[in-house]
Write a protein that holds these residues in place. Structure first.
Motif, PDB file in Angstrom:
ATOM      1  N   GLY A 187      38.420  -3.263   8.403  1.00 40.22           N
ATOM      2  CA  GLY A 187      38.192  -4.534   9.076  1.00 40.22           C
ATOM      3  C   GLY A 187      39.084  -4.806  10.262  1.00 40.22           C
ATOM      4  N   ILE A 188      40.011  -3.899  10.586  1.00 38.26           N
ATOM      5  CA  ILE A 188      40.950  -4.085  11.689  1.00 38.26           C
ATOM      6  C   ILE A 188      40.668  -3.050  12.768  1.00 38.26           C
ATOM      7  CG2 ILE A 188      43.370  -4.032  12.377  1.00 38.26           C
ATOM      8  CD1 ILE A 188      42.704  -6.440  10.721  1.00 38.26           C
ATOM      9  N   ILE A 189      40.647  -3.493  14.036  1.00 37.74           N
ATOM     10  CA  ILE A 189      40.415  -2.578  15.149  1.00 37.74           C
ATOM     11  C   ILE A 189      41.641  -1.693  15.344  1.00 37.74           C
ATOM     12  CG2 ILE A 189      40.041  -2.426  17.644  1.00 37.74           C
ATOM     13  CD1 ILE A 189      38.450  -5.018  17.474  1.00 37.74           C
ATOM     14  N   VAL A 193      34.684  -0.317  21.843  1.00 40.01           N
ATOM     15  CA  VAL A 193      33.955  -0.703  23.050  1.00 40.01           C
ATOM     16  C   VAL A 193      32.681   0.120  23.199  1.00 40.01           C
ATOM     17  CG1 VAL A 193      34.039  -0.696  25.578  1.00 40.01           C
ATOM     18  CG2 VAL A 193      35.990  -1.549  24.273  1.00 40.01           C
ATOM     19  N   GLU A 194      32.781   1.397  22.908  1.00 36.50           N
ATOM     20  CA  GLU A 194      31.602   2.273  22.981  1.00 36.50           C
ATOM     21  C   GLU A 194      30.517   1.810  22.010  1.00 36.50           C
ATOM     22  OE1 GLU A 194      30.472   7.021  22.376  1.00 36.50           O
ATOM     23  OE2 GLU A 194      32.574   6.361  22.379  1.00 36.50           O
ATOM     24  N   GLN A 234      43.621 -10.895  19.548  1.00 36.82           N
ATOM     25  CA  GLN A 234      43.664 -10.350  20.905  1.00 36.82           C
ATOM     26  C   GLN A 234      42.988  -8.989  20.993  1.00 36.82           C
ATOM     27  OE1 GLN A 234      44.498 -12.037  23.613  1.00 36.82           O
ATOM     28  NE2 GLN A 234      44.785 -13.747  22.183  1.00 36.82           N
ATOM     29  N   ASN A 235      43.076  -8.182  19.940  1.00 41.11           N
ATOM     30  CA  ASN A 235      42.378  -6.890  19.942  1.00 41.11           C
ATOM     31  C   ASN A 235      40.867  -7.074  19.919  1.00 41.11           C
ATOM     32  OD1 ASN A 235      44.602  -5.192  20.122  1.00 41.11           O
ATOM     33  ND2 ASN A 235      44.868  -5.080  17.908  1.00 41.11           N
ATOM     34  N   SER A 243      38.563  -5.952  23.158  1.00 38.47           N
ATOM     35  CA  SER A 243      37.424  -5.041  23.010  1.00 38.47           C
ATOM     36  C   SER A 243      36.174  -5.633  23.642  1.00 38.47           C
ATOM     37  CB  SER A 243      37.185  -4.745  21.523  1.00 38.47           C
ATOM     38  OG  SER A 243      38.299  -4.111  20.940  1.00 38.47           O
ATOM     39  N   ILE A 244      35.973  -6.929  23.444  1.00 39.46           N
ATOM     40  CA  ILE A 244      34.811  -7.607  24.026  1.00 39.46           C
ATOM     41  C   ILE A 244      34.892  -7.594  25.546  1.00 39.46           C
ATOM     42  CG2 ILE A 244      33.651  -9.845  24.237  1.00 39.46           C
ATOM     43  CD1 ILE A 244      34.484 -10.405  21.336  1.00 39.46           C
TER      44      ILE A 244
END
Length: 421
Positions: A43-45, A52-53, A165-166, A170-171
């Motif tokens: 659940g964590i980037i 992003v891909e 913030q991550n 990413s967005i």
């Protein structure tokens, strides 16, 4: 204010984007896009570029299906990675006739946000539990009522600055803006649970690929949320390791032959699967696969029940348990096993809307529905298949600025004569 929104769900195994609208009080899904995601763990980037891909892959599908251009999205955040803080706000009603307006409600909610929180945390939302007007409590919507003093009891949703913030980063790297962050249990519950269930008391269990979100609702409000680090991929890994096969083959077997209890399998049922490397085939008894899955599923359900009992919430869920998410989807016998484990009514929940009637879309469809229901703003454009020429774009910018200045001049003239007369 647009009646069309885009919702983003960043999961441990996939990214999903849904474009939806609210038309004549009817929720309609216009476009859906999904893409495999390898940049998220539990659940964590952990890898922004991979995330992003995946976002871009889902974005193209959703835009193509809906024939709309997405500039911004609402995104959800797992409940287990947030904290709920009790807070209270108090204001004096501003109007002379003492009628409570939307502005008063917004002011009292802003007043409730004025609290001290840790430096590494930030407020992402606020959930009102009840409003109090001149001492009269348990008011859900005070707008239109008359009073002198307006209070609110609410829960602040606070999340780690790094996590937030991550997500936003990413967005942004995907070329989008973030319209807002919505708590995943609130989003999912809006399309999976009924108002009666949330009023009576219910547990929502959202089983993902690597995590399981546990949320409890009572008296219409979210009172508890937590994430445990176990999900559908753990079942796949167990099958892969014990049977010595690839994770891809293990996932296929789980989806095609998976059951929640070995009692559903005959002893002589056998399947042939490729060994690692694909050089030879091996025979595996389905009974063995079922026993592997039964052990892991029983553990997952035990951990959920233990969490509810440790928090003294088990006796608060009179309406039972609702299971959603893709982690346990399509596994035969799961409902019976869950009912036996929880000793409560259990059902599977999913969005009952065309195009997303599947538990894997519960979070993304819920995010879109919640944003539209709460009348939050978004930025979505109509068909965009042919990009505008550069000179055309500059010309439109010039015309827009010119018309804006004309409107400002006219407004000033109107104000002058209004004051003069």
């Amino acid at each position: 204010m647009s009646n069309v929104v885009a919702a983003l769900d960043i999961g441990s195994s996939k990214v999903c984007i849904i474009i939806a609208e609210m038309k004549n009080k009817q929720f309609n899904v216009l476009g859906v896009g999904t893409s495999e995601c390898k940049g998220v763990k539990k659940g964590i980037i952990v890898d922004i570029d991979s995330t992003v891909e995946a976002i871009n892959g889902a974005l193209k599908q959703a835009e193509h299906m809906s024939n709309k251009k997405i500039k911004s999205v609402f995104v959800n955040i797992p409940g287990g990675y947030t904290n709920l803080y009790k807070t209270k706000g108090v204001i004096a009603v501003s109007r002379d006739d003492k009628e409570i307006t939307k502005e008063d409600v917004n002011r009292v909610l802003e007043a409730a946000k004025v609290v001290a929180i840790p430096q590494d945390k930030e407020i992402i939302d606020i959930i009102p539990e009840q409003y109090i007007v001149d001492g009269y409590d348990e008011i859900r919507d005070p707008i239109g009522m008359v009073g002198v003093r307006l209070e609110v009891d609410a829960n602040l949703i606070v999340a780690s600055c790094t996590t937030v913030q991550n997500i936003i980063r990413s967005i942004q790297k995907a070329g989008l803006a973030c319209d807002g962050i919505i708590l995943e249990p609130l989003a999912t519950s809006s399309v999976v649970l009924s108002d009666d269930e949330k009023e009576l008391g219910i547990a929502l269990i959202d089983v993902g690929a690597e995590t399981t979100d546990i949320s409890v609702f009572r008296k219409g409000s979210l009172i508890f949320t937590k994430v445990i680090p176990v999900g559908g991929n753990h079942i796949t890994n167990d099958i892969s390791i014990i049977c010595k096969i690839t994770s891809t083959d293990a996932e296929k077997i789980k989806r095609q032959y998976g059951v929640a209890t070995s009692n559903l399998i005959r002893n002589n049922d056998i399947i042939k699967i490729n060994s690692i490397g694909g050089k030879s085939e091996k025979e595996v008894y389905l009974k063995d696969i079922a026993e592997i899955m039964e052990a892991r599923i029983s553990e997952m359900l035990y951990l959920v029940r233990k969490e509810l009992e440790d928090r003294n919430l088990y006796n608060s869920i009179s309406a039972g348990v609702v299971i959603t998410g893709g982690g346990l989807f399509n596994i035969k016998g799961i409902q019976d096993v869950a009912q036996s484990s929880f000793e409560l009514p259990v059902r599977f929940g999913y969005p009952n809307y065309i195009g997303v009637a599947n538990p894997i879309y519960s979070a993304s469809a819920g995010t879109a529905f919640y944003a539209l229901k709460e009348k939050r703003t978004s930025t979505v454009e109509l068909s965009h298949s042919v990009p505008k020429k550069e000179e055309d774009s500059h010309f439109e910018d010039y015309v827009e600025d010119d018309s804006s200045s004309k409107r400002n001049i006219l407004d000033k003239i109107k104000d002058f004569f209004a004051d003069f007369f």
